[in-house]
Design a protein around this motif. Structure first.
Motif, PDB file in Angstrom:
ATOM      1  N   VAL A 252       0.870  -1.172   0.000  1.00 45.30           N
ATOM      2  CA  VAL A 252       0.000   0.000   0.000  1.00 45.30           C
ATOM      3  C   VAL A 252       0.908   1.223   0.000  1.00 45.30           C
ATOM      4  CG1 VAL A 252      -1.770   1.279   1.251  1.00 45.30           C
ATOM      5  CG2 VAL A 252      -1.794  -1.219   1.281  1.00 45.30           C
TER       6      VAL A 252
ATOM      7  N   THR B  34      -3.152   0.131  -3.723  1.00 50.00           N
ATOM      8  CA  THR B  34      -2.870  -1.164  -3.137  1.00 50.00           C
ATOM      9  C   THR B  34      -2.529  -2.075  -4.304  1.00 50.00           C
ATOM     10  OG1 THR B  34      -4.478  -0.758  -1.379  1.00 50.00           O
ATOM     11  CG2 THR B  34      -3.745  -3.035  -1.685  1.00 50.00           C
TER      12      THR B  34
ATOM     13  N   TYR C 270      -1.081  -5.821  -5.728  1.00 52.74           N
ATOM     14  CA  TYR C 270      -0.968  -7.238  -5.429  1.00 52.74           C
ATOM     15  C   TYR C 270       0.004  -7.856  -6.429  1.00 52.74           C
ATOM     16  CZ  TYR C 270      -5.263  -6.259  -2.889  1.00 52.74           C
ATOM     17  OH  TYR C 270      -6.191  -5.727  -2.042  1.00 52.74           O
TER      18      TYR C 270
END
Length: 184
Positions: free
Chosen positions: A41, A178, A180
């Motif tokens: 983040v 954010t 991933y």
């Protein structure tokens, strides 16, 4: 002397025990099955524009814009391992005018890949902090995001009370990402 012999016998037994202890074959090929899935983040962009900056030479401007370089996807490791991204936006408006903020994701040729429109209501005297739905980038949308090299901010001022160099209030943007990743 007996203590010395007893000490040698104990040392010999311990050494013999260590030599015949249990062991198993190690499988170093397990490292090939390693899969890391970190999540990061980070702050993405922010600005704080006073109301009087929407007036130039005493005249209210209807459009304000800025473009900034965004080089996150030029890093091969990040680009290859990114599987999903979520962008979050929060705006606080204390100016008695409504706005529309278009966030433009641009490529090297300044072509718009994606537009994220954010409608901002006018300040009415109470808290005016708006949290927008998360923008999720996966699959084809993620492919477009990875081509982004610049981010543009296009602010359109809605009609309303006049804005001049004495106007009060601010338009503030806070955003985060954010990301991933999947590393094999």
């Amino acid at each position: 002397m007996k203590a010395n012999i007893l000490n040698r016998v104990i040392k010999t037994l311990i050494f013999a025990f260590l030599c015949i202890s249990c062991s198993s074959d190690l499988d170093f090929d397990q490292v090939n099955d390693l899969k890391l899935e970190p999540v990061f983040v980070a702050n993405l962009a922010h600005f704080n524009v006073p109301a009087n900056q929407f007036a130039v030479n005493g005249q209210a401007q209807q459009i304000a814009s800025d473009v900034v370089d965004f080089d996150a996807f030029r890093k091969k490791f990040f680009n290859e391992n990114l599987v999903k991204a979520e962008l979050n936006f929060e705006i606080e408006n204390t100016i008695n005018r409504a706005f529309t903020l278009n966030i433009l994701l641009l490529n090297d040729n300044d072509e718009v890949l994606q537009t994220i429109p954010l409608v901002i209501p006018a300040y009415s005297g109470s808290s005016n902090v708006i949290k927008y739905p998360t923008e999720v980038f996966e699959n084809e949308r993620l492919v477009l995001l990875k081509q982004t090299t610049k981010v543009g901010f296009l602010i359109q001022v809605a009609s309303g009370p006049p804005i001049d160099e004495n106007s009060l209030g601010n338009l503030k943007l806070r955003s985060s990402a954010t990301v991933y990743m999947e590393i094999e």
